[in-house]
Write a protein that holds these residues in place. Structure first.
Motif, PDB file in Angstrom:
ATOM      1  N   ARG A 188       0.828  -1.213   0.000  1.00 57.21           N
ATOM      2  CA  ARG A 188       0.000   0.000   0.000  1.00 57.21           C
ATOM      3  C   ARG A 188       0.863   1.263   0.000  1.00 57.21           C
ATOM      4  N   ALA A 189       1.929   1.273   0.787  1.00 53.14           N
ATOM      5  CA  ALA A 189       2.806   2.452   0.855  1.00 53.14           C
ATOM      6  C   ALA A 189       3.468   2.714  -0.492  1.00 53.14           C
ATOM      7  N   ILE A 190       3.915   1.673  -1.156  1.00 50.58           N
ATOM      8  CA  ILE A 190       4.574   1.834  -2.450  1.00 50.58           C
ATOM      9  C   ILE A 190       3.560   2.257  -3.502  1.00 50.58           C
ATOM     10  N   ARG A 191       2.345   1.727  -3.450  1.00 51.70           N
ATOM     11  CA  ARG A 191       1.310   2.159  -4.397  1.00 51.70           C
ATOM     12  C   ARG A 191       1.014   3.645  -4.239  1.00 51.70           C
ATOM     13  N   ARG A 192       0.962   4.107  -2.984  1.00 56.40           N
ATOM     14  CA  ARG A 192       0.722   5.539  -2.759  1.00 56.40           C
ATOM     15  C   ARG A 192       1.893   6.360  -3.285  1.00 56.40           C
ATOM     16  N   ARG A 193       3.096   5.885  -3.091  1.00 57.55           N
ATOM     17  CA  ARG A 193       4.308   6.618  -3.481  1.00 57.55           C
ATOM     18  C   ARG A 193       4.496   6.629  -4.993  1.00 57.55           C
ATOM     19  N   VAL A 194       4.336   5.475  -5.604  1.00 53.86           N
ATOM     20  CA  VAL A 194       4.619   5.318  -7.031  1.00 53.86           C
ATOM     21  C   VAL A 194       3.375   5.587  -7.869  1.00 53.86           C
ATOM     22  N   GLY A 195       2.224   5.291  -7.322  1.00 53.10           N
ATOM     23  CA  GLY A 195       0.988   5.433  -8.097  1.00 53.10           C
ATOM     24  C   GLY A 195       0.803   4.221  -8.976  1.00 53.10           C
ATOM     25  N   ASP A 196       0.327   3.151  -8.406  1.00 51.99           N
ATOM     26  CA  ASP A 196       0.186   1.875  -9.097  1.00 51.99           C
ATOM     27  C   ASP A 196      -1.260   1.705  -9.551  1.00 51.99           C
ATOM     28  N   PRO A 197      -1.567   2.049 -10.797  1.00 53.18           N
ATOM     29  CA  PRO A 197      -2.950   1.938 -11.251  1.00 53.18           C
ATOM     30  C   PRO A 197      -3.416   0.482 -11.307  1.00 53.18           C
ATOM     31  N   ALA A 198      -4.719   0.307 -11.287  1.00 55.33           N
ATOM     32  CA  ALA A 198      -5.302  -1.032 -11.315  1.00 55.33           C
ATOM     33  C   ALA A 198      -4.814  -1.837 -12.515  1.00 55.33           C
ATOM     34  N   GLY A 199      -4.555  -1.177 -13.621  1.00 61.74           N
ATOM     35  CA  GLY A 199      -4.098  -1.887 -14.814  1.00 61.74           C
ATOM     36  C   GLY A 199      -2.817  -2.658 -14.582  1.00 61.74           C
ATOM     37  N   ILE A 200      -1.930  -2.112 -13.758  1.00 68.09           N
ATOM     38  CA  ILE A 200      -0.668  -2.804 -13.468  1.00 68.09           C
ATOM     39  C   ILE A 200      -0.951  -4.097 -12.709  1.00 68.09           C
ATOM     40  N   ARG A 201      -1.922  -4.054 -11.810  1.00 65.14           N
ATOM     41  CA  ARG A 201      -2.301  -5.256 -11.065  1.00 65.14           C
ATOM     42  C   ARG A 201      -2.765  -6.333 -12.037  1.00 65.14           C
ATOM     43  N   ILE A 202      -3.527  -5.956 -13.041  1.00 63.71           N
ATOM     44  CA  ILE A 202      -4.021  -6.926 -14.023  1.00 63.71           C
ATOM     45  C   ILE A 202      -2.866  -7.455 -14.866  1.00 63.71           C
ATOM     46  N   LEU A 203      -1.949  -6.571 -15.255  1.00 65.52           N
ATOM     47  CA  LEU A 203      -0.770  -7.037 -16.003  1.00 65.52           C
ATOM     48  C   LEU A 203       0.010  -8.051 -15.173  1.00 65.52           C
ATOM     49  N   ALA A 204       0.160  -7.789 -13.877  1.00 63.62           N
ATOM     50  CA  ALA A 204       0.888  -8.713 -13.002  1.00 63.62           C
ATOM     51  C   ALA A 204       0.171 -10.058 -12.903  1.00 63.62           C
ATOM     52  N   LEU A 205      -1.153 -10.017 -12.813  1.00 68.89           N
ATOM     53  CA  LEU A 205      -1.906 -11.270 -12.784  1.00 68.89           C
ATOM     54  C   LEU A 205      -1.709 -12.057 -14.073  1.00 68.89           C
ATOM     55  N   LEU A 206      -1.755 -11.378 -15.205  1.00 70.42           N
ATOM     56  CA  LEU A 206      -1.541 -12.058 -16.487  1.00 70.42           C
ATOM     57  C   LEU A 206      -0.134 -12.628 -16.581  1.00 70.42           C
ATOM     58  N   ASP A 207       0.827 -11.918 -16.003  1.00 68.57           N
ATOM     59  CA  ASP A 207       2.199 -12.420 -15.978  1.00 68.57           C
ATOM     60  C   ASP A 207       2.279 -13.702 -15.145  1.00 68.57           C
ATOM     61  N   ASP A 208       1.559 -13.729 -14.037  1.00 67.01           N
ATOM     62  CA  ASP A 208       1.549 -14.914 -13.168  1.00 67.01           C
ATOM     63  C   ASP A 208       0.770 -16.074 -13.779  1.00 67.01           C
ATOM     64  N   LEU A 209      -0.393 -15.767 -14.356  1.00 67.40           N
ATOM     65  CA  LEU A 209      -1.326 -16.810 -14.770  1.00 67.40           C
ATOM     66  C   LEU A 209      -1.226 -17.209 -16.241  1.00 67.40           C
ATOM     67  N   GLY A 210      -0.646 -16.331 -17.059  1.00 71.55           N
ATOM     68  CA  GLY A 210      -0.606 -16.591 -18.495  1.00 71.55           C
ATOM     69  C   GLY A 210      -1.944 -16.227 -19.124  1.00 71.55           C
ATOM     70  N   PRO A 211      -2.129 -16.544 -20.404  1.00 74.26           N
ATOM     71  CA  PRO A 211      -3.380 -16.223 -21.083  1.00 74.26           C
ATOM     72  C   PRO A 211      -4.568 -16.827 -20.334  1.00 74.26           C
ATOM     73  N   ILE A 212      -5.611 -16.009 -20.188  1.00 73.79           N
ATOM     74  CA  ILE A 212      -6.743 -16.433 -19.357  1.00 73.79           C
ATOM     75  C   ILE A 212      -8.003 -15.709 -19.824  1.00 73.79           C
ATOM     76  N   GLY A 213      -9.142 -16.303 -19.587  1.00 69.89           N
ATOM     77  CA  GLY A 213     -10.410 -15.678 -19.919  1.00 69.89           C
ATOM     78  C   GLY A 213     -10.745 -14.550 -18.945  1.00 69.89           C
ATOM     79  N   VAL A 214     -11.619 -13.662 -19.378  1.00 63.91           N
ATOM     80  CA  VAL A 214     -11.989 -12.500 -18.571  1.00 63.91           C
ATOM     81  C   VAL A 214     -12.634 -12.927 -17.254  1.00 63.91           C
ATOM     82  N   THR A 215     -13.520 -13.908 -17.287  1.00 61.45           N
ATOM     83  CA  THR A 215     -14.190 -14.347 -16.059  1.00 61.45           C
ATOM     84  C   THR A 215     -13.186 -14.928 -15.071  1.00 61.45           C
ATOM     85  N   ALA A 216     -12.274 -15.742 -15.551  1.00 60.76           N
ATOM     86  CA  ALA A 216     -11.248 -16.313 -14.676  1.00 60.76           C
ATOM     87  C   ALA A 216     -10.326 -15.215 -14.151  1.00 60.76           C
TER      88      ALA A 216
END
Length: 138
Positions: free
Chosen positions: A21-49
C-alpha cells in the motif's frame, strides 16, 4: 494461543500488505498494473477467470481489459478451445510496462531500505522466505 511462528507469520502478512500500500501511494500503481501482473503470473486467461483471480466483478475487469487493449498492453484473442470466448494475454508492450512498474516499485523500496540499515543480504533473505511461501499455492 498462537505459536511464535503463527504470530510472526501474521505480522509478515500485515507488513507485506502495508509495504504494498505504501509503495502504491508513493509510485501510483494503477489497477491496470495489477491486471498485467496477474496475467504475468497466470498466463493467457479468460476475462471471467481473470475477474475471479482479481476478486473483482466481470464487468469491472472487462472495462479494465478494454483500456489495456487500447494502451496496447494486452491482447484479446479467441479462445482456442471455445471460439465463443476470448483469452486475454500480455503483449510485449504490456510486459515492458509491467517491468517498468516493477523497477519503479523496487526503486521506491530501495529508497526506504537505505534509511533502515538493512542491506542486500537482509532483503535477499526476506525475498527467499516469500518465494518459498508462495511456491506453495495458498
Amino acid at each position: 494461543m498462537p505459536s511464535d511462528l503463527e504470530q510472526q507469520s501474521s505480522e509478515l502478512v500485515v507488513q507485506a500488505a502495508r509495504l504494498v500500500r505504501a509503495i502504491r501511494r508513493r509510485v501510483g500503481d494503477p489497477a491496470g498494473i495489477r491486471i498485467l501482473a496477474l496475467l504475468d503470473d497466470l498466463g493467457p486467461i479468460g476475462v471471467t477467470a481473470l475477474a475471479d483471480a482479481d476478486r473483482s466483478s466481470q464487468p469491472t475487469i472487462s472495462g479494465a481489459v478494454r483500456q489495456l487493449v487500447e494502451e496496447g498492453w494486452v491482447a484479446k484473442d479467441p479462445d482456442p478451445v471455445d471460439a465463443r470466448r476470448t483469452v486475454v494475454e500480455l503483449t510485449p508492450a504490456g510486459r515492458a510496462r509491467l517491468a517498468e512498474a516493477r523497477r519503479d516499485n523496487g526503486a521506491a523500496v530501495a529508497e526506504r531500505l537505505a534509511r533502515t540499515g538493512h542491506g542486500v543480504t537482509d532483503v535477499a533473505r526476506a525475498v527467499a522466505v516469500l518465494r518459498d511461501i508462495l511456491s506453495e499455492r495458498l
